[in-house]
Write a protein that holds these residues in place. Structure first.
Motif, PDB file in Angstrom:
ATOM      1  N   PRO A 111       0.798  -1.231   0.000  1.00 30.00           N
ATOM      2  CA  PRO A 111       0.000   0.000   0.000  1.00 30.00           C
ATOM      3  C   PRO A 111       0.829   1.279   0.000  1.00 30.00           C
ATOM      4  CG  PRO A 111      -0.847  -1.523   1.627  1.00 30.00           C
ATOM      5  CD  PRO A 111       0.435  -2.106   1.102  1.00 30.00           C
ATOM      6  N   THR A 112       2.011   1.243   0.605  1.00 30.10           N
ATOM      7  CA  THR A 112       2.872   2.430   0.642  1.00 30.10           C
ATOM      8  C   THR A 112       3.848   2.456  -0.525  1.00 30.10           C
ATOM      9  OG1 THR A 112       4.578   1.374   1.992  1.00 30.10           O
ATOM     10  CG2 THR A 112       2.778   2.489   3.173  1.00 30.10           C
ATOM     11  N   GLY A 113       3.847   1.382  -1.324  1.00 33.93           N
ATOM     12  CA  GLY A 113       4.802   1.281  -2.418  1.00 33.93           C
ATOM     13  C   GLY A 113       6.091   0.598  -2.013  1.00 33.93           C
ATOM     14  N   GLU A 114       6.223   0.293  -0.736  1.00 38.03           N
ATOM     15  CA  GLU A 114       7.427  -0.361  -0.218  1.00 38.03           C
ATOM     16  C   GLU A 114       7.036  -1.532   0.674  1.00 38.03           C
ATOM     17  OE1 GLU A 114       9.996   2.360   1.789  1.00 38.03           O
ATOM     18  OE2 GLU A 114       9.816   3.872   0.237  1.00 38.03           O
ATOM     19  N   LEU A 115       7.963  -2.464   0.821  1.00 43.57           N
ATOM     20  CA  LEU A 115       7.767  -3.573   1.744  1.00 43.57           C
ATOM     21  C   LEU A 115       7.996  -3.038   3.156  1.00 43.57           C
ATOM     22  CD1 LEU A 115       7.163  -6.601   1.910  1.00 43.57           C
ATOM     23  CD2 LEU A 115       9.619  -7.009   1.790  1.00 43.57           C
ATOM     24  N   ASP A 116       6.917  -2.917   3.923  1.00 41.64           N
ATOM     25  CA  ASP A 116       7.012  -2.377   5.274  1.00 41.64           C
ATOM     26  C   ASP A 116       5.906  -2.970   6.144  1.00 41.64           C
ATOM     27  OD1 ASP A 116       4.671  -1.036   4.514  1.00 41.64           O
ATOM     28  OD2 ASP A 116       5.659   0.898   4.276  1.00 41.64           O
ATOM     29  N   GLU A 117       5.676  -2.377   7.306  1.00 43.26           N
ATOM     30  CA  GLU A 117       4.689  -2.915   8.240  1.00 43.26           C
ATOM     31  C   GLU A 117       3.254  -2.845   7.719  1.00 43.26           C
ATOM     32  OE1 GLU A 117       5.241   1.423   9.331  1.00 43.26           O
ATOM     33  OE2 GLU A 117       6.586  -0.219   8.856  1.00 43.26           O
ATOM     34  N   HIS A 118       3.019  -2.097   6.640  1.00 40.33           N
ATOM     35  CA  HIS A 118       1.684  -1.998   6.055  1.00 40.33           C
ATOM     36  C   HIS A 118       1.466  -3.000   4.921  1.00 40.33           C
ATOM     37  CE1 HIS A 118       1.031   1.566   8.432  1.00 40.33           C
ATOM     38  NE2 HIS A 118       2.150   2.066   7.967  1.00 40.33           N
ATOM     39  N   SER A 119       2.501  -3.722   4.556  1.00 45.22           N
ATOM     40  CA  SER A 119       2.394  -4.700   3.472  1.00 45.22           C
ATOM     41  C   SER A 119       1.412  -5.794   3.861  1.00 45.22           C
ATOM     42  CB  SER A 119       3.759  -5.310   3.166  1.00 45.22           C
ATOM     43  OG  SER A 119       4.656  -4.298   2.759  1.00 45.22           O
ATOM     44  N   ILE A 120       0.723  -6.327   2.856  1.00 43.78           N
ATOM     45  CA  ILE A 120      -0.309  -7.336   3.095  1.00 43.78           C
ATOM     46  C   ILE A 120       0.033  -8.579   2.283  1.00 43.78           C
ATOM     47  CG2 ILE A 120      -2.762  -7.866   2.883  1.00 43.78           C
ATOM     48  CD1 ILE A 120      -3.169  -4.737   2.898  1.00 43.78           C
ATOM     49  N   TYR A 121       0.216  -9.696   2.975  1.00 46.75           N
ATOM     50  CA  TYR A 121       0.547 -10.980   2.359  1.00 46.75           C
ATOM     51  C   TYR A 121      -0.737 -11.794   2.237  1.00 46.75           C
ATOM     52  CZ  TYR A 121       2.504 -15.698   1.984  1.00 46.75           C
ATOM     53  OH  TYR A 121       2.803 -16.978   1.586  1.00 46.75           O
ATOM     54  N   ILE A 122      -1.024 -12.258   1.010  1.00 47.00           N
ATOM     55  CA  ILE A 122      -2.235 -13.042   0.786  1.00 47.00           C
ATOM     56  C   ILE A 122      -1.865 -14.348   0.093  1.00 47.00           C
ATOM     57  CG2 ILE A 122      -4.474 -13.126  -0.372  1.00 47.00           C
ATOM     58  CD1 ILE A 122      -4.500 -10.052  -0.318  1.00 47.00           C
ATOM     59  N   GLU A 123      -2.149 -15.464   0.747  1.00 43.60           N
ATOM     60  CA  GLU A 123      -1.983 -16.767   0.087  1.00 43.60           C
ATOM     61  C   GLU A 123      -3.190 -16.980  -0.813  1.00 43.60           C
ATOM     62  OE1 GLU A 123      -1.581 -19.162   3.590  1.00 43.60           O
ATOM     63  OE2 GLU A 123       0.597 -19.125   3.456  1.00 43.60           O
ATOM     64  N   THR A 124      -2.943 -17.336  -2.079  1.00 44.19           N
ATOM     65  CA  THR A 124      -4.037 -17.524  -3.013  1.00 44.19           C
ATOM     66  C   THR A 124      -4.312 -19.005  -3.287  1.00 44.19           C
ATOM     67  OG1 THR A 124      -2.543 -17.237  -4.891  1.00 44.19           O
ATOM     68  CG2 THR A 124      -3.731 -15.281  -4.118  1.00 44.19           C
ATOM     69  N   LYS A 125      -3.275 -19.834  -3.128  1.00 44.38           N
ATOM     70  CA  LYS A 125      -3.465 -21.278  -3.347  1.00 44.38           C
ATOM     71  C   LYS A 125      -2.336 -22.024  -2.635  1.00 44.38           C
ATOM     72  CE  LYS A 125      -4.341 -24.550  -7.097  1.00 44.38           C
ATOM     73  NZ  LYS A 125      -4.477 -24.671  -8.563  1.00 44.38           N
ATOM     74  N   VAL A 126      -2.697 -23.143  -1.996  1.00 53.88           N
ATOM     75  CA  VAL A 126      -1.705 -23.986  -1.332  1.00 53.88           C
ATOM     76  C   VAL A 126      -1.976 -25.435  -1.705  1.00 53.88           C
ATOM     77  CG1 VAL A 126      -0.719 -24.721   0.882  1.00 53.88           C
ATOM     78  CG2 VAL A 126      -1.511 -22.354   0.601  1.00 53.88           C
ATOM     79  N   SER A 127      -0.937 -26.108  -2.195  1.00 53.18           N
ATOM     80  CA  SER A 127      -1.047 -27.512  -2.604  1.00 53.18           C
ATOM     81  C   SER A 127      -0.001 -28.342  -1.882  1.00 53.18           C
ATOM     82  CB  SER A 127      -0.833 -27.646  -4.115  1.00 53.18           C
ATOM     83  OG  SER A 127      -1.721 -26.829  -4.826  1.00 53.18           O
ATOM     84  N   VAL A 128      -0.343 -29.592  -1.612  1.00 55.17           N
ATOM     85  CA  VAL A 128       0.556 -30.533  -0.940  1.00 55.17           C
ATOM     86  C   VAL A 128       0.596 -31.812  -1.762  1.00 55.17           C
ATOM     87  CG1 VAL A 128       0.951 -31.879   1.162  1.00 55.17           C
ATOM     88  CG2 VAL A 128      -0.006 -29.580   1.332  1.00 55.17           C
ATOM     89  N   TRP A 129       1.791 -32.385  -1.913  1.00 60.10           N
ATOM     90  CA  TRP A 129       1.933 -33.678  -2.597  1.00 60.10           C
ATOM     91  C   TRP A 129       3.093 -34.456  -2.048  1.00 60.10           C
ATOM     92  CZ3 TRP A 129       3.789 -29.211  -4.623  1.00 60.10           C
ATOM     93  CH2 TRP A 129       5.051 -29.214  -5.203  1.00 60.10           C
TER      94      TRP A 129
END
Length: 138
Positions: free
Chosen positions: A120-138
């Protein structure tokens, strides 16, 4: 391969609160980016793909506290890094909750995580938001 998590693409309901928070805190973010969860957002994504090997599932004691975790050793695209002397990334862990409670999540299994990080601020910082979109296991 078992898909244990796949973020819902047909509905943006999961993102409504996130969009509200971003609109109030970082309204300029939406001048350059579509609202999260919309078809435009999905079309604009270039997700990061990380692969790893599950090295521990279950309880671990850290600093006198008991945690239920999934420990993952990151591996490169060719699944290298799981041998002695390799120069892989440090192991990391995630809390064993939600989809990580799947019966497919076992020691020794491989995992692939597709994710996106919003800046959101344009930089990787404390306001950054990490979203997992898909997780697979094999």
């Amino acid at each position: 391969m078992d898909v244990i998590f796949d973020l819902e693409k047909e509905s943006a309901d999961w993102a409504s609160e996130l969009n509200k928070d971003l609109q109030s805190s970082f309204p300029e973010f939406f001048a350059e980016h579509p609202h999260i969860g919309t078809s435009e957002w999905w079309a604009s994504l270039s997700p990061d793909i990380s692969k790893g090997k599950i090295t521990h599932v279950g309880p671990v004691v850290e600093d006198g506290q008991l945690y239920d975790i999934v420990a993952i050793e990151p591996l490169d695209d060719d699944l290298n890094g799981a041998y002695p002397g390799s120069m892989g990334q440090p192991e990391y862990s995630v809390a064993r909750e939600d989809f990580w409670l799947s019966d497919s999540v076992l020691d020794g299994k491989l995992v692939q995580i597709e994710s996106v990080t919003l800046l959101p601020t344009g930089e990787l910082d404390e306001h950054s938001i990490y979203i997992e979109t898909k997780v697979s296991v094999w």
